[in-house]
Structures are given as structure tokens and as C-alpha cells.
Design a protein around this motif. Structure first.
Motif, short mmCIF file in Angstrom:
data_model
loop_
_atom_site.label_atom_id
_atom_site.label_comp_id
_atom_site.label_asym_id
_atom_site.label_seq_id
_atom_site.Cartn_x
_atom_site.Cartn_y
_atom_site.Cartn_z
N GLY A 192 12.79 25.44 -37.94
CA GLY A 192 11.95 26.58 -38.28
C GLY A 192 10.87 26.21 -39.27
O GLY A 192 10.85 25.15 -39.87
N GLY A 193 9.93 27.17 -39.46
CA GLY A 193 8.89 26.99 -40.45
C GLY A 193 7.84 25.96 -40.07
O GLY A 193 7.13 25.47 -40.94
N ALA A 194 7.74 25.61 -38.79
CA ALA A 194 6.83 24.53 -38.41
C ALA A 194 5.44 25.03 -38.01
O ALA A 194 4.55 24.22 -37.81
N LEU A 195 5.25 26.35 -37.90
CA LEU A 195 3.97 26.86 -37.45
C LEU A 195 2.90 26.64 -38.51
O LEU A 195 3.15 26.78 -39.71
N GLU A 196 1.71 26.33 -38.06
CA GLU A 196 0.58 26.27 -38.98
C GLU A 196 0.33 27.66 -39.54
O GLU A 196 0.62 28.68 -38.93
N VAL B 185 16.56 31.23 -29.26
CA VAL B 185 16.69 30.03 -30.08
C VAL B 185 16.66 28.78 -29.19
O VAL B 185 16.05 27.76 -29.54
N GLY B 186 17.34 28.86 -28.03
CA GLY B 186 17.31 27.73 -27.11
C GLY B 186 15.90 27.41 -26.65
O GLY B 186 15.48 26.24 -26.62
N SER B 187 15.14 28.45 -26.31
CA SER B 187 13.75 28.24 -25.90
C SER B 187 12.91 27.73 -27.06
O SER B 187 12.08 26.82 -26.89
N TRP B 188 13.15 28.30 -28.22
CA TRP B 188 12.43 27.87 -29.42
C TRP B 188 12.74 26.42 -29.76
O TRP B 188 11.86 25.63 -30.07
N ASN C 290 9.27 31.75 -35.24
CA ASN C 290 9.95 30.45 -35.30
C ASN C 290 10.67 30.24 -36.63
O ASN C 290 10.63 29.16 -37.23
N GLU C 291 11.35 31.30 -37.09
CA GLU C 291 12.10 31.24 -38.33
C GLU C 291 13.43 31.96 -38.13
O GLU C 291 13.56 32.88 -37.31
N TRP D 170 9.25 36.32 -47.18
CA TRP D 170 9.38 37.73 -47.54
C TRP D 170 8.67 38.63 -46.53
O TRP D 170 9.19 39.67 -46.13
N ARG D 171 7.49 38.26 -46.13
CA ARG D 171 6.73 39.11 -45.20
C ARG D 171 7.41 39.20 -43.84
O ARG D 171 7.45 40.27 -43.22
N SER D 172 7.96 38.07 -43.36
CA SER D 172 8.66 38.12 -42.07
C SER D 172 9.97 38.92 -42.19
O SER D 172 10.39 39.57 -41.23
#
Length: 659
Positions: free
Chosen positions: A19-23, A179-182, A123-124, A82-84
Motif C-alpha cells: 500500500g501507499g505506492a500511489l503518486e 486486495v488480490g487485484s490490487w 491502494n491502502e 487521515w483523509r482516507s
């Protein structure tokens, strides 16, 4: 054998996405869409409640949690986490409101599955987990207080908590599908396909996040860049399968050595990096040393043993200072210095290294013109036949006399040259000068049997012109190829693999002899000794130092000498400094040697006296052993030596032998 629980604990984190990989730009775009959907829930559900004939205050109470979540998600100063989280609670509150306003209709519960799909855009993990927790708690509590507002059937109304868990389980199943797709998407976009480690894209994201978090908290973030020594040649030497399996093993060792919160990434073919979020230089350095120790241990792959070394550079963004690009650049500067220091070295960046890097860059620029400015010089170290003590050859060693810095150590400028194509130009110059000098000695001293050895770099050997460079130089200078020895290191062999074999075979066919330098310090595999066309093994100085007759039988030098004897390869011992070492080598039946005991490397003009003296002694020995039968040939050698001495006398330039 590892237990199933241990194997699961090791493999499960690899399967689960981090997770956390998005720009930031992509994440913000997804978040804006999700927040907009939350705000749209308010008018849509308000209208739905009024159409259903529900009191306005009832509808308003259901909409309040949605507004709270949308408001929190819209606060730009909050972190992504926090926002998510606010967005997740607001969306699931909207799903709960839909169920309440629909009177618990089963169709309204499908709204939650749409929400799960929307949250997959983050993606978190925490939005998913908060949502499942919200459903269980909300369905259970409201199911007790107002069962018909959640459940439309009697069984659930009688046992709301059991059915809350059932509903939570269904939503969790939907989460796992996403999650599997992610996970698959993350593997394709952010993972190295061979090792499974993070790729360069994900490394940049994680490092940027670590540096940003360190800036906000006033803490530290560190990055370690690791360079493997010996990986590149494995593809040709042992095949793609072994090389790829080695990468997997290396990534596994790295992950086993660091914390789960650290990121292991593969930067290139033989470079890995580790991001240490919220870790200072001291703790990161301690972990870096554990990493180097772990990587140095032998690997067992396909029933064979593989050994690689590594060195590393470490840099830290301290107390919230610096950028991700800057700290990674600093780690790579430290790695450059570690490469020069050799296998197993770990160098931590400090600010002075920035000046050192600039100085090295300036030195590299100066080196580019050193050949044209006639600043390079060859020194020659004699190679001695231990049986009779006479000189049989020399090794050419390049030296650089900088006009400002003075004598620059080869250990300083050769690595700089090897990082660029400069080493090829220097290599050609060394070949030309060594061959020319050898021919000169042959003409002036009658030493036509004296061979000259030249060291070859991996980059020069890998160039397309290498074979033509060697053979063309021998032809143009008039040197018999049989008097030329090309020396390569074990690392060069493994690096270039089959391409190196082809080139060395072509040289050997033309008469050039091939020597393997520093044998015993690298891979030392009997397999490649049989596979590659070597004529000479050179025992490294570390195996000769302190050698005595008493210790000779237990030494590694004895093993190397035995290998040479078995394979019919000449053996040269390097770095012989005293008579005990020489005597021990003779006991081992080592044929040739070089070192300070016999002579230091000297400029060509300073070696003439020693060569002349040796030529006289060798000629006299041959005359005595031949009983005068070969007097004519010996007289020719003596006459050539005397002629050279007369020339030196006439020029009033006496030469002195240096010890």
C-alpha cells in the motif's frame, strides 16, 4: 525444516500488498472523486428519505455522519492516512443510511460492495479495515436498538450480532477480492518481476514518503544502496535460471535482515536499496553491516554453491532536512567510495564527500587528457624463475604523474577510469608502450625471450575492439605474440562469461598467453579454470605473506600450486618480500615469482642495469652448463649487454640498481 506457520509468516507479507505506492497526484485525483461521491450522497439520500415519507429529523440524523466524513476528508492539511480514513467512514455511513432509510431491505446492503470497490482506488489498507469494523459495530448496535432499520428478516432481528458478523464477513470477502487485484497490479507496476522486491518507481515513492514524514516529525530517514560483486557474469557462466534464483535469494536475505516497515528495492541488474523510514544513521549503519554479512554467506542454488560479495553506501536525511533525490544521490556517492575500498565495505556519507566527489570528477576530467599530455608512465616489475633466479619477464604497471597533484595512486585513478570508457584508451596506451618497450629491450639487450605482462580491465575486455587492439598492437610494434601475456582478474572472467571465452581463445590461437590474476581472492572455481583458456595462475599476495617452509604444507598457496601442476598451468607468486617466502615457494614447486625481494616496479630506463646484469649472469650460466658448446650464442648476449653499457658510459648517464 521450516514449519508451515513459519513459512506462512514469511510468504504472507510477500503476497499481501504494502500500500501507499500511489503518486500524490494520482492519489489526490482519486480522493477528490471519492469525496465528491460522499457529498452527492447528502442530497440523494435526503430526497430518498422524504420520498419514503420519513420525518426530516430522521433523515438528518442519518446524514450527519456522512457530512462529518466528507468534511474531514476535505481538510487538505491532514495526511493521506487521515483523509482516507474520514472518507471510508463517510462512505460506509452513507451505506448504513441507505439501509436505514430503506427499512433494512436486503437490496440496500449491496451499496456496501460498491463502497468497497471505490475504496480500492486508495491502494491502502486502513480504509478497508475501518469499513469492515464500521459494518460489524453499526449493524450490531443499531440491530439491537432498531432491528427493523437494519434487517428485513426475523432471524437477523432476533440475533443482530451474529448477523452483523455475517454481513461483515461478506464485505471482508469482497475486500479480499479487491486486495488480490490490487496485489497483482502492484506487482506489475511496482515490483521487480524477478526478485519480487520493490522496483525503482516504488523505491522513489517510498523514499519520498519517508523523507517527508521525517521532515514533519523532525526525525531521520535513511537509505542504503548495495552493489553486488560477481552477479553479472552468472548469466553466462551458469545460466539465467541460476542468476535469477540468486536474485530471489538475495531479496529474501535482505527482507529477513530488515524490519517489515523497511522497503527492499532492486535498482538495477546488480544493485539493491533499502529505505529505513524514521531511522537514524547509526541504527541504519548497524543494519547495513548485518546486510553485508548476510549477503556474503554462500548460496546453494541448483545443488551448486554460489558466492557473491557486496559493498554499500549509506545516507541519511537528518532532522527533517534534505530531499529524497538528494539523500539517494548521497548514498550513491558513498557507494562509489565503497567500491574503491573493495568488497565488504560500508561507507556512510558525510558532507565532505560532496567535495570529494567534486574532486574525483575533476580528477576524471584531467585523466581524460593524461595520455595526450604524456603524463602516464609504465613501471615494470621483473618476474623471476625461482629455479635459477633469472628474470623471465616483466609486468607493466601504469603510473600517473599529475602536473599539480603529483603522483596519483593507481588505486585512485584506475577505478575512475573503469567507470567510463577512459579505461579502454588507457588500456590501449599501456599495450602499445609495453609492447614497444619489450621490442626495444630485445633489440638493444638481445633479450628476445623476455615476455611482458599487461593487465586488462573488464570494460576493455568487453569492448568489440579488444582482440584487434591486442593483436594489432603486437603487429605494429613487431612484438612476437608469444612474448605477450594478458592478465585478467577472476571478476573479469565471471563478468563477461562466454564472450570473454571467445576473445581469449582468439588471442591464445594467435600465440598470446593468458594469466588469471589474484587467483584465490574471488570465485576460485575449478570449473572455470577448465573452461577458460588460461596459461598462468598468479597467487595473490595475501596467500604469500608470512609464508614459511614450516607452514607451506598447510597453506592455500600449496593448493593453488597443486592446481597449476595438475592442470599444466604455470604459477606465479605475487608479493614475495623475504627469503623465507621464496624458500617456501620453492618447496611448493612454485615456478615463478615477483615482489620487492627481487625488485620494486621501476621505470623502463631504471630497469636496464638489472636486466643487463641478469643477462650476463644467465649467459655465463648457460656457457658453464653447456661446456662451451653454445659459446657463440652466449657471446652475442654478452656483446649486446656490453654495447649497451658502452653507450650509457658515453652519454655520461650512469644507471643505479635500486633495492
Amino acid at each position: 525444516m521450516r514449519s508451515w506457520s513459519g513459512a506462512l509468516s514469511t510468504r504472507l507479507p510477500e503476497w499481501l500488498p504494502r500500500g501507499g505506492a500511489l503518486e500524490d497526484e494520482v492519489w489526490e485525483r482519486s480522493h477528490r472523486r471519492i469525496t465528491l461521491v460522499m457529498w452527492l450522497h447528502l442530497p440523494a439520500l435526503w430526497a430518498f428519505g422524504l420520498v419514503r415519507g420519513l420525518p426530516w429529523y430522521h433523515v438528518l440524523a442519518d446524514l450527519a455522519p456522512i457530512a462529518l466524513g466528507a468534511g474531514g476528508a476535505s481538510l487538505a492539511h491532514l495526511s493521506r492516512r487521515w483523509r482516507s480514513s474520514f472518507a471510508s467512514l463517510g462512505l460506509f455511513a452513507g451505506g448504513a443510511a441507505s439501509v436505514h432509510l430503506a427499512g433494512g431491505a436486503i437490496e440496500a446492503h449491496f451499496h456496501f460492495f460498491v463502497i468497497v470497490a471505490m475504496l480500492a482506488l486508495y491502494n491502502e489498507w486502513q480504509p478497508f479495515l475501518l469499513g469492515v469494523l464500521f459494518i460489524v459495530v453499526e449493524h450490531g448496535l443499531v440491530g439491537i436498538l432498531a432491528p427493523d432499520a437494519v434487517y428485513a428478516h426475523a432471524a437477523a432481528q432476533r440475533d443482530p450480532w451474529s448477523w452483523a458478523l455475517i454481513h461483515g464477513g461478506f464485505v471482508m470477502a469482497a475486500v479480499l477480492v479487491h486486495v488480490g487485484s490490487w496485489s497483482l497490479s502492484e506487482q506489475l507496476a511496482y515490483r521487480d518481476p524477478i526478485s519480487g522486491a520493490a522496483n525503482r518507481t516504488l523505491l522513489d515513492r517510498r523514499l519520498a514518503r519517508a523523507v517527508e514524514d521525517a521532515r514533519r516529525s523532525g526525525g531521520d530517514a535513511s537509505v542504503l544502496v548495495v552493489d553486488l560483486d560477481g552477479y553479472r557474469g552468472l548469466t553466462d557462466l551458469r545460466g539465467d535460471a541460476v542468476a535469477d534464483a540468486l536474485l530471489v535469494e538475495i531479496a529474501d536475505r535482505l527482507r529477513a535482515t530488515v524490519e517489515p516497515s523497511d522497503t527492499v528495492a532492486r535498482m538495477g541488474s546488480d544493485e539493491f536499496a533499502v529505505v529505513f523510514p524514521a531511522t537514524g544513521a547509526e541504527a541504519a549503519e548497524a543494519c547495513g553491516r548485518r546486510i553485508l554479512a548476510a549477503l556474503a554467506a554462500p548460496y546453494t542454488i541448483a545443488d551448486s554453491t554460489v558466492v557473491v560479495g557486496a559493498c554499500a553506501g549509506l545516507a541519511t536525511a537528518e532532522a527533517g532536512t534534505g530531499t529524497a533525490l538528494g539523500v539517494l544521490r548521497n548514498a550513491e556517492i558513498a557507494l562509489r567510495i565503497a567500491r574503491v575500498q573493495g568488497r565488504g565495505s560500508l561507507v556512510t556519507f558525510d558532507r565532505r564527500m560532496g567535495d570529494d566527489a567534486a574532486s574525483l570528477a575533476e580528477l576524471q576530467v584531467d585523466l581524460a587528457g593524461a595520455v595526450d599530455r604524456d603524463e602516464l608512465e609504465l613501471h615494470y616489475q621483473p618476474i623471476i624463475d625461482l629455479a635459477d633466479g633469472h628474470i623471465v619477464g616483466t609486468e607493466a604497471l601504469v603510473r600517473w604523474q599529475h602536473p599539480v597533484r603529483g603522483n596519483v595512486s593507481p588505486g585512485e585513478f584506475i577505478p575512475l577510469a573503469e567507470q567510463s570508457e577512459l579505461i579502454c584508451g588507457i588500456g590501449r596506451w599501456v599495450l602499445r608502450e609495453a609492447c614497444r618497450q619489450s621490442v626495444t629491450w630485445g633489440h638493444e639487450l638481445g633479450l628476445d625471450g623476455l615476455h611482458v605482462a599487461v593487465n586488462v580491465s573488464a570494460r576493455h575486455l568487453g569492448s568489440e575492439s579488444f582482440v584487434d587492439d591486442v593483436l594489432g598492437t603486437a603487429r605494429s610494434t613487431g612484438l612476437d605474440p608469444s612474448r605477450l601475456v594478458v592478465e585478467i582478474t577472476e571478476g573479469v572472467v565471471v563478468h563477461d562469461g562466454l564472450d570473454a571465452v571467445d576473445k581469449l581463445v582468439r588471442l591464445r590461437t594467435a600465440g598470446v598467453r593468458i594469466a588469471i590474476d589474484d587467483f584465490g581472492t574471488g570465485y576460485s572455481s575449478l570449473a572455470y579454470l577448465q573452461r577458460f583458456p588460461f596459461d598462468i595462475l598468479k597467487i595473490d599476495r595475501c596467500f604469500v605473506s608470512g609464508l614459511t617452509v614450516e607452514r607451506a604444507g598447510q597453506s592455500l598457496a600449496r593448493v593453488v600450486a597443486g592446481i597449476g601442476d595438475i592442470l599444466g598451468i604455470e604459477v606465479i607468486a605475487e608479493g614475495v618480500e623475504d627469503e623465507d617466502e621464496r624458500d617456501a615457494l620453492q618447496t611448493l614447486r612454485c615456478e615463478l615469482a615477483q615482489g620487492f625481494l627481487f625488485s620494486r616496479p621501476r621505470p623502463a630506463h631504471d630497469l636496464v642495469d638489472l636486466l643487463m646484469s641478469d643477462a650476463r649472469a644467465a649467459a655465463a650460466t648457460r656457457r658453464v652448463s653447456a661446456g662451451g658448446d653454445n659459446g657463440d650464442a652466449s657471446d652475442e648476449v654478452l656483446a649486446a649487454a656490453d654495447h649497451r653499457a658502452d653507450l650509457d658510459s658515453d652519454l655520461d648517464a650512469p644507471l643505479h640498481i635500486q633495492g
